[in-house]
Design an enzyme around this catalytic site. Sequence first.
Site, PDB file in Angstrom:
ATOM      1  CD  GLU A   1      16.248 -14.257   8.431  1.00  0.00           C
ATOM      2  OE1 GLU A   1      16.168 -13.657   9.512  1.00  0.00           O
ATOM      3  OE2 GLU A   1      15.405 -15.056   8.035  1.00  0.00           O
TER       4      GLU A   1
HETATM    5  C1  LIG Z   1      13.091 -13.554  -1.847  1.00  0.00           C
HETATM    6  C2  LIG Z   1      12.657 -13.049  -0.526  1.00  0.00           C
HETATM    7  C3  LIG Z   1      12.451 -13.955   0.516  1.00  0.00           C
HETATM    8  C4  LIG Z   1      11.988 -13.515   1.751  1.00  0.00           C
HETATM    9  N1  LIG Z   1      11.685 -14.414   2.741  1.00  0.00           N
HETATM   10  C5  LIG Z   1      11.018 -13.992   3.852  1.00  0.00           C
HETATM   11  C6  LIG Z   1      10.465 -14.926   4.789  1.00  0.00           C
HETATM   12  O1  LIG Z   1      10.642 -16.137   4.658  1.00  0.00           O
HETATM   13  N2  LIG Z   1       9.745 -14.449   5.830  1.00  0.00           N
HETATM   14  C7  LIG Z   1       9.527 -13.109   6.015  1.00  0.00           C
HETATM   15  O2  LIG Z   1       8.843 -12.747   6.952  1.00  0.00           O
HETATM   16  N3  LIG Z   1      10.056 -12.197   5.150  1.00  0.00           N
HETATM   17  C8  LIG Z   1      10.786 -12.601   4.083  1.00  0.00           C
HETATM   18  N4  LIG Z   1      11.299 -11.693   3.194  1.00  0.00           N
HETATM   19  C9  LIG Z   1      11.155 -10.275   3.472  1.00  0.00           C
HETATM   20  C10 LIG Z   1      12.478  -9.603   3.837  1.00  0.00           C
HETATM   21  O3  LIG Z   1      12.919 -10.036   5.083  1.00  0.00           O
HETATM   22  C11 LIG Z   1      12.238  -8.082   3.767  1.00  0.00           C
HETATM   23  O4  LIG Z   1      12.104  -7.755   2.400  1.00  0.00           O
HETATM   24  C12 LIG Z   1      13.363  -7.290   4.401  1.00  0.00           C
HETATM   25  O5  LIG Z   1      13.375  -7.479   5.780  1.00  0.00           O
HETATM   26  C13 LIG Z   1      13.248  -5.784   4.122  1.00  0.00           C
HETATM   27  O6  LIG Z   1      11.948  -5.322   4.335  1.00  0.00           O
HETATM   28  P1  LIG Z   1      11.231  -4.470   3.191  1.00  0.00           P
HETATM   29  O7  LIG Z   1      11.341  -5.224   1.914  1.00  0.00           O
HETATM   30  O8  LIG Z   1       9.860  -4.129   3.645  1.00  0.00           O
HETATM   31  O9  LIG Z   1      12.094  -3.172   3.057  1.00  0.00           O
HETATM   32  P2  LIG Z   1      11.913  -1.824   3.907  1.00  0.00           P
HETATM   33  O10 LIG Z   1      11.769  -2.145   5.339  1.00  0.00           O
HETATM   34  O11 LIG Z   1      10.856  -0.997   3.287  1.00  0.00           O
HETATM   35  O12 LIG Z   1      13.328  -1.138   3.686  1.00  0.00           O
HETATM   36  C14 LIG Z   1      13.668  -0.421   2.479  1.00  0.00           C
HETATM   37  C15 LIG Z   1      15.068   0.168   2.638  1.00  0.00           C
HETATM   38  O13 LIG Z   1      15.092   1.091   3.728  1.00  0.00           O
HETATM   39  C16 LIG Z   1      16.089   0.717   4.673  1.00  0.00           C
HETATM   40  N5  LIG Z   1      15.578   0.998   6.026  1.00  0.00           N
HETATM   41  C17 LIG Z   1      14.361   0.703   6.516  1.00  0.00           C
HETATM   42  N6  LIG Z   1      14.282   1.101   7.796  1.00  0.00           N
HETATM   43  C18 LIG Z   1      15.458   1.640   8.125  1.00  0.00           C
HETATM   44  C19 LIG Z   1      16.014   2.224   9.315  1.00  0.00           C
HETATM   45  N7  LIG Z   1      15.325   2.301  10.440  1.00  0.00           N
HETATM   46  N8  LIG Z   1      17.287   2.673   9.268  1.00  0.00           N
HETATM   47  C20 LIG Z   1      18.029   2.571   8.145  1.00  0.00           C
HETATM   48  N9  LIG Z   1      17.560   2.034   7.001  1.00  0.00           N
HETATM   49  C21 LIG Z   1      16.301   1.573   6.990  1.00  0.00           C
HETATM   50  C22 LIG Z   1      16.346  -0.756   4.457  1.00  0.00           C
HETATM   51  O14 LIG Z   1      17.645  -1.142   4.867  1.00  0.00           O
HETATM   52  C23 LIG Z   1      16.145  -0.865   2.949  1.00  0.00           C
HETATM   53  O15 LIG Z   1      17.333  -0.536   2.287  1.00  0.00           O
HETATM   54  C24 LIG Z   1      11.794 -12.117   1.962  1.00  0.00           C
HETATM   55  C25 LIG Z   1      12.045 -11.216   0.930  1.00  0.00           C
HETATM   56  C26 LIG Z   1      12.442 -11.657  -0.306  1.00  0.00           C
HETATM   57  C27 LIG Z   1      12.623 -10.657  -1.405  1.00  0.00           C
END
Ligand SMILES: Cc1cc2nc3c(=O)[nH]c(=O)nc-3n(C[C@H](O)[C@H](O)[C@H](O)COP(=O)(O)OP(=O)(O)OC[C@H]3O[C@@H](n4cnc5c(N)ncnc54)[C@H](O)[C@@H]3O)c2cc1C
Length: 596
Positions: free
Chosen positions: A440
């Site tokens: 989220e």
């Molecule tokens: C168990 C599980 C359930 C999930 N359920 C859903 C779901 O139902 N629907 C759905 O669509 N998604 C879902 N997700 C996805 C989840 O919302 C994302 O994993 C999350 O939003 C982070 O995206 P990412 O994993 O691509 O990390 P990234 O976006 O690659 O981020 C990696 C790191 O970089 C940081 N970062 C990235 N951009 C910035 C910035 N601009 N400034 C500062 N820091 C930054 C982040 O805070 C993080 O620490 C789920 C994930 C998991 C693991």
Amino acid sequence: MQVYEAPIRDMRFVLEELHNDDGFGDVEGFEDFDSDVTTAILEEAGKLCKEVLLPINWSGDQEGCKLENGTVSTPKGFQDAYRQFCEGGWAGLGVAEEWGGQNAPHALGKMVEEMTCSANLSFGLYPGLTNGAMVALEAHGSDELKQFYLPKMANGEWSGTMCLTESHCGTDLGMLRTKAEPQDDGSFLVTGNKIFISAGDHDLTSNIVHLVLARLPDAPAGVKGISMFLVPKYLPNADGEPGDHNKAGPTAIEHKMGLKASATCQMSFDGSKGWMVGEPNKGLEAMFTMMNTERVAVGIQGLGVGEIAYQSAVYYAKDRLQGRSLSGVKNPDGPADPIIVHPDVRRMLMTMRAYNEGCRALSAWVSRALDASHSAREPEARERATDFVALMTPVVKALFTDLGHESAQLAVQVYGGHGYIQESGVEQFARDARIAQIYEGTNGIQALDLVGRKLPHRMGRNLRSFFHPVSQFCEDHAADADIGKLVGSLQQSFGALQLSTGHIAQKGLKDPEEAAAAASDYLRLLGFVAMGYCFAKAAKVAHAKLAEGSSEEAFYKAKLTTAQFFFDRLLPVATAQFMAIKSGKASMMELPEDAF
Ligand SMILES: Cc1cc2nc3c(=O)[nH]c(=O)nc-3n(C[C@H](O)[C@H](O)[C@H](O)COP(=O)(O)OP(=O)(O)OC[C@H]3O[C@@H](n4cnc5c(N)ncnc54)[C@H](O)[C@@H]3O)c2cc1C
């Protein structure tokens, strides 16, 4: 040992005694939910959570979900529990009567959500996602889509998902690639792959309603070119029953650290038929309706896990015999005293307890504002409530999940080596709670939302909806014989928060990296001041009740002690975040990348 009894007395305290003077005035439409009805609902929910959801929490974690022949099965007992959940009307508790729900206030609904998340976080995700999807559909869907889908989602027959994330984009959704081709009949064919989709597939409902973000062929690049589509797993027949498979389904289940009974799926949409929800290229805004609901809900997940972690730790601390009390033997007939006699164990238990009570009190305040934002009689109160919810949404999401995870870790520590062993049941809490800090929108992104959007919004109006009641309370009670000292500490922390706000506003204007570098510390400080305000108010209520000779002396005395612990031990640490905020970005950003 996973131990859970719904904390109904504390829930009633925050619902009925703590926030009566919140300034939102009369909130209309919930007249049926008086104290007796509220108590009866909380008790029934507590029973369901303890007797039905808790017993399949650990077994669900051990068994996990399986994908076979294109469909996902949930662990043993989940189907039956879900049936009982729906038969009890819990799926539609907060849903409008128009769609077959019970129209309960958010303030009550959030308490029931907390219980579900305590007893079985994985289970809680299935109805939780459906709830969020319903909110988005209700706000942005066409009348036809609403009439067709909402009643079946409100009774739990069909469930919902949110499909945003793709392998190359999570936070930065502007990069998403899933496509939607318009068809002559007004529908769209959606094609693309999503990952990490909670409840993407399962065997609890006869249909699944996916809300999918995708791009139209002529869409502009970035976030301004995203639209939202409703894509059902099965295309409903004219009579509303699930018909043909819609080529929308799971290709794999993610192997996760925790939350194993929640099916997190990789999803393929292969020319799947869908309908647009809301306007073209405004899909991210529409999805934000769902995400804002979900963000508060995810915060509640943190609180839920924090509560069961606390109760399980208390159970063990009273049972485990090790060492002798420094103030004299407490268990002379046994070989040792229970570990609850040791100050360090007390430190951990009181920390968890204060986090839970503080978060619950704040969650009740935010939920009342959520209700008032829709249903307060006075338009001015509705606006103020809306501002307050906007400000507090990232705080609830990030702070509650951080504290919930911290509590889960403390529970493991209270259990010692046994806590690290699966059979104790408590390491599951730490694994389950961890994701709530990430999904989220990560907690780092919540902090950026707070300082980058919510603080400057309309010249600080959101912030005023919070600062005003706190400063008024401090002014009114600084000399109070009972709580004056607590209020003095609150004033100090509030002062640090005000200085931090000024610092961020000033430095951030010139250099946005300065505001970003301070964001997480600022969110924590603001959240702790909000909890401090709630604790000071709770202490005021408790003193008044004790003075009038309440028969619940033990409850109110414990409230005072917990409030005192919060002010003695927890608030000062959070107040010190001011030093970090003031230090600026230099030491954080100075190292060149190749020095890492
Ligand atoms: C168990 C599980 C359930 C999930 N359920 C859903 C779901 O139902 N629907 C759905 O669509 N998604 C879902 N997700 C996805 C989840 O919302 C994302 O994993 C999350 O939003 C982070 O995206 P990412 O994993 O691509 O990390 P990234 O976006 O690659 O981020 C990696 C790191 O970089 C940081 N970062 C990235 N951009 C910035 C910035 N601009 N400034 C500062 N820091 C930054 C982040 O805070 C993080 O620490 C789920 C994930 C998991 C693991």
